[in-house]
Design an enzyme around this catalytic site. Structure first.
Site, PDB file in Angstrom:
ATOM      1  N   GLY A  49       0.676  -1.720   0.178  1.00 33.49           N
ATOM      2  CA  GLY A  49       0.304   0.401   0.050  1.00 33.49           C
ATOM      3  C   GLY A  49       0.569   1.874   0.022  1.00 33.49           C
ATOM      4  O   GLY A  49      -0.163   2.261   0.196  1.00 33.49           O
ATOM      5  N   TRP A  51       2.366   3.050  -2.712  1.00 30.86           N
ATOM      6  CA  TRP A  51       1.569   4.210  -3.646  1.00 30.86           C
ATOM      7  C   TRP A  51       0.552   4.346  -3.088  1.00 30.86           C
ATOM      8  O   TRP A  51       0.014   5.240  -4.038  1.00 30.86           O
ATOM      9  CB  TRP A  51       1.501   3.275  -4.986  1.00 30.86           C
ATOM     10  CG  TRP A  51       3.332   3.333  -5.565  1.00 30.86           C
ATOM     11  CD1 TRP A  51       4.624   2.982  -4.562  1.00 30.86           C
ATOM     12  CD2 TRP A  51       3.542   2.894  -7.332  1.00 30.86           C
ATOM     13  NE1 TRP A  51       5.310   2.719  -5.983  1.00 30.86           N
ATOM     14  CE2 TRP A  51       4.517   2.214  -7.305  1.00 30.86           C
ATOM     15  CE3 TRP A  51       2.680   2.489  -8.326  1.00 30.86           C
ATOM     16  CZ2 TRP A  51       5.191   2.662  -8.595  1.00 30.86           C
ATOM     17  CZ3 TRP A  51       3.047   2.575  -9.428  1.00 30.86           C
ATOM     18  CH2 TRP A  51       3.730   2.423  -9.249  1.00 30.86           C
ATOM     19  N   ASP A  69      -5.773  -5.316  -5.149  1.00 33.63           N
ATOM     20  CA  ASP A  69      -4.541  -6.222  -5.122  1.00 33.63           C
ATOM     21  C   ASP A  69      -5.022  -7.871  -4.951  1.00 33.63           C
ATOM     22  O   ASP A  69      -6.167  -8.008  -4.056  1.00 33.63           O
ATOM     23  CB  ASP A  69      -3.355  -6.310  -3.939  1.00 33.63           C
ATOM     24  CG  ASP A  69      -2.143  -6.998  -4.255  1.00 33.63           C
ATOM     25  OD1 ASP A  69      -1.596  -6.159  -4.664  1.00 33.63           O
ATOM     26  OD2 ASP A  69      -1.514  -8.759  -4.515  1.00 33.63           O
ATOM     27  N   ASP A  88      -8.711 -10.149  -8.373  1.00 37.12           N
ATOM     28  CA  ASP A  88      -7.509 -10.351  -9.641  1.00 37.12           C
ATOM     29  C   ASP A  88      -8.099  -9.260 -10.296  1.00 37.12           C
ATOM     30  O   ASP A  88      -8.606  -8.983 -10.740  1.00 37.12           O
ATOM     31  CB  ASP A  88      -7.457 -11.068 -10.194  1.00 37.12           C
ATOM     32  CG  ASP A  88      -7.072 -11.476 -11.653  1.00 37.12           C
ATOM     33  OD1 ASP A  88      -6.734 -10.076 -11.840  1.00 37.12           O
ATOM     34  OD2 ASP A  88      -6.550 -12.426 -12.199  1.00 37.12           O
ATOM     35  N   ASP A 108       2.056  -1.405 -10.301  1.00 37.60           N
ATOM     36  CA  ASP A 108       3.555  -1.861 -10.096  1.00 37.60           C
ATOM     37  C   ASP A 108       3.126  -3.608  -9.956  1.00 37.60           C
ATOM     38  O   ASP A 108       4.039  -4.147  -9.590  1.00 37.60           O
ATOM     39  CB  ASP A 108       3.873  -1.027  -8.930  1.00 37.60           C
ATOM     40  CG  ASP A 108       5.080  -1.257  -8.203  1.00 37.60           C
ATOM     41  OD1 ASP A 108       5.782  -1.641  -8.703  1.00 37.60           O
ATOM     42  OD2 ASP A 108       5.410  -1.095  -6.386  1.00 37.60           O
ATOM     43  N   LYS A 148       4.340  -1.238 -14.921  1.00 36.42           N
ATOM     44  CA  LYS A 148       6.028  -1.888 -14.590  1.00 36.42           C
ATOM     45  C   LYS A 148       6.075  -3.055 -15.367  1.00 36.42           C
ATOM     46  O   LYS A 148       4.579  -3.987 -15.637  1.00 36.42           O
ATOM     47  CB  LYS A 148       6.029  -1.872 -13.687  1.00 36.42           C
ATOM     48  CG  LYS A 148       7.105  -3.083 -12.479  1.00 36.42           C
ATOM     49  CD  LYS A 148       7.789  -3.188 -11.195  1.00 36.42           C
ATOM     50  CE  LYS A 148       7.571  -3.873 -10.536  1.00 36.42           C
ATOM     51  NZ  LYS A 148       7.168  -4.293  -9.054  1.00 36.42           N
TER      52      LYS A 148
HETATM   53  C1  LIG Z   1       5.563  -4.988  -6.083  1.00 37.12           C
HETATM   54  S1  LIG Z   1       4.394  -5.681  -5.477  1.00 37.12           S
HETATM   55  C2  LIG Z   1       2.860  -4.009  -5.682  1.00 37.12           C
HETATM   56  C3  LIG Z   1       3.940  -2.542  -4.669  1.00 37.12           C
HETATM   57  C4  LIG Z   1       2.898  -1.856  -3.814  1.00 37.12           C
HETATM   58  N1  LIG Z   1       2.632  -1.112  -5.399  1.00 37.12           N
HETATM   59  C5  LIG Z   1       3.106  -0.458  -2.599  1.00 37.12           C
HETATM   60  O1  LIG Z   1       3.656   0.169  -3.115  1.00 37.12           O
HETATM   61  O2  LIG Z   1       2.876  -1.056  -2.015  1.00 37.12           O
HETATM   62  C6  LIG Z   1       2.801  -6.324  -6.761  1.00 37.12           C
HETATM   63  C7  LIG Z   1       2.277  -6.651  -6.676  1.00 37.12           C
HETATM   64  O3  LIG Z   1       1.047  -7.005  -7.764  1.00 37.12           O
HETATM   65  C8  LIG Z   1      -0.294  -7.815  -6.734  1.00 37.12           C
HETATM   66  N2  LIG Z   1      -0.375  -8.149  -8.512  1.00 37.12           N
HETATM   67  C9  LIG Z   1      -0.232  -9.035  -9.260  1.00 37.12           C
HETATM   68  N3  LIG Z   1      -0.332  -9.711 -10.135  1.00 37.12           N
HETATM   69  C10 LIG Z   1      -2.032  -9.324  -9.879  1.00 37.12           C
HETATM   70  C11 LIG Z   1      -3.640  -9.026 -10.777  1.00 37.12           C
HETATM   71  N4  LIG Z   1      -3.461  -9.584 -11.058  1.00 37.12           N
HETATM   72  N5  LIG Z   1      -4.308  -8.152  -9.556  1.00 37.12           N
HETATM   73  C12 LIG Z   1      -4.125  -7.684  -8.576  1.00 37.12           C
HETATM   74  N6  LIG Z   1      -2.851  -7.555  -7.578  1.00 37.12           N
HETATM   75  C13 LIG Z   1      -1.595  -8.087  -8.942  1.00 37.12           C
HETATM   76  C14 LIG Z   1       0.807  -8.401  -5.944  1.00 37.12           C
HETATM   77  O4  LIG Z   1       0.370  -9.788  -4.917  1.00 37.12           O
HETATM   78  C15 LIG Z   1       1.435  -7.855  -5.584  1.00 37.12           C
HETATM   79  O5  LIG Z   1       1.183  -7.576  -4.593  1.00 37.12           O
END
Ligand SMILES: C[S@@+](CC[C@H](N)C(=O)[O-])C[C@H]1O[C@@H](n2cnc3c(N)ncnc32)[C@H](O)[C@@H]1O
Length: 215
Positions: A49, A51, A69, A88, A108, A148
């Protein structure tokens, strides 16, 4: 470089951000000025969280931020203009939850890594492609998107595709990104609409926008 990484880790603790990823969005937005007061923002892959914490004050009390997420996001301590959903983002009813088209879409998102760089790259590029497919139903014309992606052979095509959908699209590597990381952020500004080279006549993403429902 290790010192720079430690610096971001310490700074995140000192400033109370949930993760050092906060500094990536801070740098991107300070450079590109994507977030404005009153904006409606969708943050895809928002856990834990940080961002959300960065975007919230930038859009102010008239703005709203929706974080989605696969993992649960702890809502304790999140500002009032932030809402979170577990699921998702590519499968849930984003327009219904947003209530309007977003001004900015952030992603991200990262796939679970396999340890095989090419597989991880293609999964990451696929997430971005899927996100681009959905933008016509999620993002205002003129809006912005940050995505990203793990760099690799599909990256140039992805950048070209986003370039057809936005006035400007460029890769950006923030200082807070580990030098060993293959991640890069595609910063796409001025949404024009669906990819002219990839529209199906009955594309469900072209569905009319829903009326705001409020939160
Ligand atoms: C690098 S982390 C994000 C960090 C976040 N931006 C922060 O600042 O706290 C990447 C996230 O993408 C999520 N993710 C990947 N595929 C996803 C999807 N299809 N739907 C929702 N979340 C997804 C993962 O569960 C993971 O928590």
């Amino acid at each position: 470089m290790r010192e720079i990484q430690d610096h971001f880790f310490r700074e995140a603790k000192r400033k109370g951000y949930r993760s050092r990823a906060a500094f990536k969005l801070i740098e991107i937005d300070d450079r590109k000025h994507l977030l404005s007061k009153g904006d409606l923002v969708l943050d895809c892959g928002a856990a834990p969280g940080s961002w959300l914490e960065v975007a919230s004050p930038r859009v102010g009390h008239r703005g709203r931020v929706l974080g989605v997420d696969l993992k649960p996001i702890d809502e304790r301590g999140l500002p009032q203009n932030v809402q979170v959903i577990e699921g998702d983002v590519l499968a849930c009813d984003v327009p219904g939850k947003l209530g309007d088209l977003a001004d900015v879409v952030l992603s991200d998102m990262a796939p679970s890594t396999t340890g095989t760089p090419s597989a991880d790259h293609f999964h990451s590029a696929r997430l971005c492609d899927d996100l681009l497919d959905r933008l016509p139903g999620w993002l205002q014309r003129g809006g912005h998107c940050v995505m990203k992606v793990f760099e690799g052979e599909a990256y140039p095509d992805l950048l070209k595709r986003s370039g057809r959908m936005f006035e400007k699209s460029k890769g950006f590597k923030p200082k807070a990104s580990r030098s060993s990381s293959v991640e890069i952020f595609m910063v796409c500004q001025g949404f024009r609409g669906p990819d002219p080279e990839g529209i199906e006549p009955d594309d469900p993403q072209q569905a009319p926008r829903k009326k705001p429902t409020g939160w």
